[in-house]
Write a protein that holds these residues in place. Structure first.
Motif, PDB file in Angstrom:
ATOM      1  N   LEU A  70       0.827  -1.210   0.000  1.00  0.00           N
ATOM      2  CA  LEU A  70       0.000   0.000   0.000  1.00  0.00           C
ATOM      3  C   LEU A  70       0.859   1.256   0.000  1.00  0.00           C
ATOM      4  O   LEU A  70       0.557   2.228  -0.700  1.00  0.00           O
ATOM      5  CB  LEU A  70      -0.949  -0.010   1.198  1.00  0.00           C
ATOM      6  CG  LEU A  70      -2.139  -0.954   1.078  1.00  0.00           C
ATOM      7  CD1 LEU A  70      -2.790  -1.185   2.437  1.00  0.00           C
ATOM      8  CD2 LEU A  70      -3.152  -0.416   0.077  1.00  0.00           C
ATOM      9  N   ALA A  71       1.936   1.244   0.758  1.00  0.00           N
ATOM     10  CA  ALA A  71       2.847   2.401   0.776  1.00  0.00           C
ATOM     11  C   ALA A  71       3.494   2.598  -0.597  1.00  0.00           C
ATOM     12  O   ALA A  71       3.609   3.729  -1.074  1.00  0.00           O
ATOM     13  CB  ALA A  71       3.907   2.214   1.853  1.00  0.00           C
ATOM     14  N   ILE A  72       3.875   1.515  -1.246  1.00  0.00           N
ATOM     15  CA  ILE A  72       4.511   1.594  -2.564  1.00  0.00           C
ATOM     16  C   ILE A  72       3.576   2.239  -3.580  1.00  0.00           C
ATOM     17  O   ILE A  72       4.011   3.041  -4.407  1.00  0.00           O
ATOM     18  CB  ILE A  72       4.945   0.189  -3.045  1.00  0.00           C
ATOM     19  CG1 ILE A  72       6.145  -0.285  -2.235  1.00  0.00           C
ATOM     20  CG2 ILE A  72       5.267   0.178  -4.544  1.00  0.00           C
ATOM     21  CD1 ILE A  72       6.504  -1.744  -2.445  1.00  0.00           C
ATOM     22  N   VAL A  73       2.289   1.903  -3.530  1.00  0.00           N
ATOM     23  CA  VAL A  73       1.346   2.434  -4.520  1.00  0.00           C
ATOM     24  C   VAL A  73       0.695   3.746  -4.065  1.00  0.00           C
ATOM     25  O   VAL A  73      -0.219   4.241  -4.703  1.00  0.00           O
ATOM     26  CB  VAL A  73       0.264   1.399  -4.912  1.00  0.00           C
ATOM     27  CG1 VAL A  73       0.904   0.168  -5.519  1.00  0.00           C
ATOM     28  CG2 VAL A  73      -0.629   1.034  -3.748  1.00  0.00           C
ATOM     29  N   GLY A  74       1.192   4.303  -2.959  1.00  0.00           N
ATOM     30  CA  GLY A  74       0.705   5.599  -2.498  1.00  0.00           C
ATOM     31  C   GLY A  74      -0.646   5.549  -1.814  1.00  0.00           C
ATOM     32  O   GLY A  74      -1.377   6.536  -1.805  1.00  0.00           O
ATOM     33  N   ARG A  75      -0.989   4.406  -1.232  1.00  0.00           N
ATOM     34  CA  ARG A  75      -2.272   4.263  -0.541  1.00  0.00           C
ATOM     35  C   ARG A  75      -2.059   3.807   0.901  1.00  0.00           C
ATOM     36  O   ARG A  75      -2.834   3.031   1.438  1.00  0.00           O
ATOM     37  CB  ARG A  75      -3.149   3.279  -1.292  1.00  0.00           C
ATOM     38  CG  ARG A  75      -3.453   3.748  -2.722  1.00  0.00           C
ATOM     39  CD  ARG A  75      -4.475   2.892  -3.349  1.00  0.00           C
ATOM     40  NE  ARG A  75      -5.772   3.184  -2.759  1.00  0.00           N
ATOM     41  CZ  ARG A  75      -6.817   3.626  -3.449  1.00  0.00           C
ATOM     42  NH1 ARG A  75      -6.720   3.835  -4.731  1.00  0.00           N
ATOM     43  NH2 ARG A  75      -7.956   3.836  -2.844  1.00  0.00           N
ATOM     44  N   GLY A  76      -0.993   4.305   1.519  1.00  0.00           N
ATOM     45  CA  GLY A  76      -0.636   3.896   2.867  1.00  0.00           C
ATOM     46  C   GLY A  76      -1.683   4.191   3.920  1.00  0.00           C
ATOM     47  O   GLY A  76      -1.651   3.628   5.010  1.00  0.00           O
ATOM     48  N   GLU A  77      -2.644   5.059   3.602  1.00  0.00           N
ATOM     49  CA  GLU A  77      -3.692   5.411   4.566  1.00  0.00           C
ATOM     50  C   GLU A  77      -4.837   4.395   4.584  1.00  0.00           C
ATOM     51  O   GLU A  77      -5.702   4.457   5.456  1.00  0.00           O
ATOM     52  CB  GLU A  77      -4.247   6.808   4.259  1.00  0.00           C
ATOM     53  CG  GLU A  77      -5.172   6.882   3.052  1.00  0.00           C
ATOM     54  CD  GLU A  77      -4.501   6.783   1.682  1.00  0.00           C
ATOM     55  OE1 GLU A  77      -5.243   6.652   0.691  1.00  0.00           O
ATOM     56  OE2 GLU A  77      -3.269   6.824   1.583  1.00  0.00           O
ATOM     57  N   GLU A  78      -4.852   3.478   3.642  1.00  0.00           N
ATOM     58  CA  GLU A  78      -5.934   2.488   3.564  1.00  0.00           C
ATOM     59  C   GLU A  78      -5.951   1.598   4.806  1.00  0.00           C
ATOM     60  O   GLU A  78      -4.911   1.261   5.354  1.00  0.00           O
ATOM     61  CB  GLU A  78      -5.780   1.605   2.325  1.00  0.00           C
ATOM     62  CG  GLU A  78      -5.923   2.324   1.022  1.00  0.00           C
ATOM     63  CD  GLU A  78      -7.355   2.724   0.682  1.00  0.00           C
ATOM     64  OE1 GLU A  78      -8.310   2.179   1.282  1.00  0.00           O
ATOM     65  OE2 GLU A  78      -7.499   3.594  -0.187  1.00  0.00           O
ATOM     66  N   THR A  79      -7.136   1.209   5.206  1.00  0.00           N
ATOM     67  CA  THR A  79      -7.331   0.324   6.346  1.00  0.00           C
ATOM     68  C   THR A  79      -7.494  -1.098   5.850  1.00  0.00           C
ATOM     69  O   THR A  79      -8.195  -1.338   4.869  1.00  0.00           O
ATOM     70  CB  THR A  79      -8.590   0.734   7.138  1.00  0.00           C
ATOM     71  OG1 THR A  79      -8.422   2.071   7.591  1.00  0.00           O
ATOM     72  CG2 THR A  79      -8.824  -0.184   8.319  1.00  0.00           C
ATOM     73  N   ILE A  80      -6.861  -2.026   6.538  1.00  0.00           N
ATOM     74  CA  ILE A  80      -7.015  -3.451   6.244  1.00  0.00           C
ATOM     75  C   ILE A  80      -7.985  -4.009   7.284  1.00  0.00           C
ATOM     76  O   ILE A  80      -7.708  -3.978   8.478  1.00  0.00           O
ATOM     77  CB  ILE A  80      -5.663  -4.191   6.324  1.00  0.00           C
ATOM     78  CG1 ILE A  80      -4.673  -3.589   5.329  1.00  0.00           C
ATOM     79  CG2 ILE A  80      -5.857  -5.682   6.084  1.00  0.00           C
ATOM     80  CD1 ILE A  80      -3.238  -4.034   5.558  1.00  0.00           C
ATOM     81  N   GLN A  81      -9.110  -4.510   6.819  1.00  0.00           N
ATOM     82  CA  GLN A  81     -10.096  -5.101   7.719  1.00  0.00           C
ATOM     83  C   GLN A  81      -9.770  -6.577   7.910  1.00  0.00           C
ATOM     84  O   GLN A  81      -9.574  -7.298   6.945  1.00  0.00           O
ATOM     85  CB  GLN A  81     -11.498  -4.949   7.149  1.00  0.00           C
ATOM     86  CG  GLN A  81     -11.934  -3.511   7.020  1.00  0.00           C
ATOM     87  CD  GLN A  81     -13.336  -3.416   6.463  1.00  0.00           C
ATOM     88  OE1 GLN A  81     -14.208  -4.193   6.814  1.00  0.00           O
ATOM     89  NE2 GLN A  81     -13.536  -2.457   5.581  1.00  0.00           N
ATOM     90  N   HIS A  82      -9.716  -7.009   9.143  1.00  0.00           N
ATOM     91  CA  HIS A  82      -9.438  -8.407   9.466  1.00  0.00           C
ATOM     92  C   HIS A  82     -10.757  -9.141   9.679  1.00  0.00           C
ATOM     93  O   HIS A  82     -11.615  -8.657  10.424  1.00  0.00           O
ATOM     94  CB  HIS A  82      -8.580  -8.506  10.723  1.00  0.00           C
ATOM     95  CG  HIS A  82      -7.205  -7.970  10.525  1.00  0.00           C
ATOM     96  ND1 HIS A  82      -6.921  -6.628  10.502  1.00  0.00           N
ATOM     97  CD2 HIS A  82      -6.043  -8.609  10.304  1.00  0.00           C
ATOM     98  CE1 HIS A  82      -5.633  -6.462  10.299  1.00  0.00           C
ATOM     99  NE2 HIS A  82      -5.078  -7.650  10.170  1.00  0.00           N
ATOM    100  N   VAL A  83     -10.900 -10.288   9.023  1.00  0.00           N
ATOM    101  CA  VAL A  83     -12.130 -11.068   9.124  1.00  0.00           C
ATOM    102  C   VAL A  83     -11.759 -12.498   9.508  1.00  0.00           C
ATOM    103  O   VAL A  83     -11.125 -13.217   8.724  1.00  0.00           O
ATOM    104  CB  VAL A  83     -12.906 -11.060   7.794  1.00  0.00           C
ATOM    105  CG1 VAL A  83     -14.186 -11.878   7.917  1.00  0.00           C
ATOM    106  CG2 VAL A  83     -13.209  -9.629   7.344  1.00  0.00           C
ATOM    107  N   LEU A  84     -12.149 -12.893  10.709  1.00  0.00           N
ATOM    108  CA  LEU A  84     -11.918 -14.247  11.191  1.00  0.00           C
ATOM    109  C   LEU A  84     -12.977 -15.170  10.596  1.00  0.00           C
ATOM    110  O   LEU A  84     -14.172 -14.907  10.717  1.00  0.00           O
ATOM    111  CB  LEU A  84     -11.978 -14.290  12.719  1.00  0.00           C
ATOM    112  CG  LEU A  84     -11.835 -15.657  13.377  1.00  0.00           C
ATOM    113  CD1 LEU A  84     -10.467 -16.266  13.081  1.00  0.00           C
ATOM    114  CD2 LEU A  84     -12.060 -15.532  14.880  1.00  0.00           C
ATOM    115  N   VAL A  85     -12.539 -16.234   9.944  1.00  0.00           N
ATOM    116  CA  VAL A  85     -13.452 -17.217   9.362  1.00  0.00           C
ATOM    117  C   VAL A  85     -13.472 -18.417  10.298  1.00  0.00           C
ATOM    118  O   VAL A  85     -12.430 -18.994  10.601  1.00  0.00           O
ATOM    119  CB  VAL A  85     -12.989 -17.626   7.947  1.00  0.00           C
ATOM    120  CG1 VAL A  85     -13.919 -18.662   7.355  1.00  0.00           C
ATOM    121  CG2 VAL A  85     -12.886 -16.395   7.047  1.00  0.00           C
ATOM    122  N   GLU A  86     -14.673 -18.781  10.764  1.00  0.00           N
ATOM    123  CA  GLU A  86     -14.765 -19.819  11.780  1.00  0.00           C
ATOM    124  C   GLU A  86     -15.540 -21.062  11.358  1.00  0.00           C
ATOM    125  O   GLU A  86     -15.351 -22.126  11.942  1.00  0.00           O
ATOM    126  CB  GLU A  86     -15.413 -19.250  13.049  1.00  0.00           C
ATOM    127  CG  GLU A  86     -14.593 -18.126  13.657  1.00  0.00           C
ATOM    128  CD  GLU A  86     -15.222 -17.585  14.919  1.00  0.00           C
ATOM    129  OE1 GLU A  86     -14.751 -17.989  16.001  1.00  0.00           O
ATOM    130  OE2 GLU A  86     -16.166 -16.781  14.836  1.00  0.00           O
TER     131      GLU A  86
END
Length: 106
Positions: A25-41
Motif C-alpha cells: 500500500l505504501a509503494i502504490v501511495g495508498r498507505g492510509e488504507e485500512t485493512i479489515q481483518h475477518v476471522l473465518v470460523e
C-alpha cells in the motif's frame, strides 16, 4: 478501496501478509488504507465470504489470487510466487494488484 484479510485463527501467515500488504500500500501511495481483518470460523462463513484458504486477501470484494478452480475451505493456503509456492504473495505481487497494473492469480 476495500481491503479485507480473511484468516483462520492461528494461521502463521496472517502477520506476514499484513506486513506485506502495508508495504505494498505504501509503494502504490495508498498507505492510509485500512485493512479489515475477518476471522473465518465455519464452513458457512467460508462459503459466504469466498474464502479458499488462510490467508485470503480480498480487494473490493474480489480475490485477485484466485484462479477460479478453488472451492471454499477451512484450510491453509499457498500462493504461486516468483520464488515458488509460499504462504503469502510477495510485496511486489500485492503492489501490482493494488495499483491495478496486473491482475494476479494463483
Amino acid at each position: 478501496m476495500d481491503i479485507r484479510l480473511l484468516y483462520l485463527d492461528g494461521c502463521p501467515h496472517v502477520s506476514v501478509v499484513e506486513v506485506r500488504l502495508k508495504s505494498a500500500l505504501a509503494i502504490v501511495g495508498r498507505g492510509e488504507e485500512t485493512i479489515q481483518h475477518v476471522l473465518v470460523e465455519t464452513p458457512e462463513d467460508a462459503e459466504r465470504l469466498g474464502f479458499i484458504g488462510s490467508p485470503t486477501v480480498l480487494v473490493d470484494g474480489t480475490d485477485p489470487f484466485a484462479t477460479g478452480d478453488e472451492h471454499s475451505a477451512l484450510a491453509c493456503r499457498m500462493f504461486s510466487t516468483p520464488d515458488g509456492r509460499a504462504g503469502s504473495p510477495t510485496v511486489e505481487q500485492l503492489a501490482q494488484v493494488l495499483s491495478g497494473d496486473v491482475p494476479a492469480s494463483g
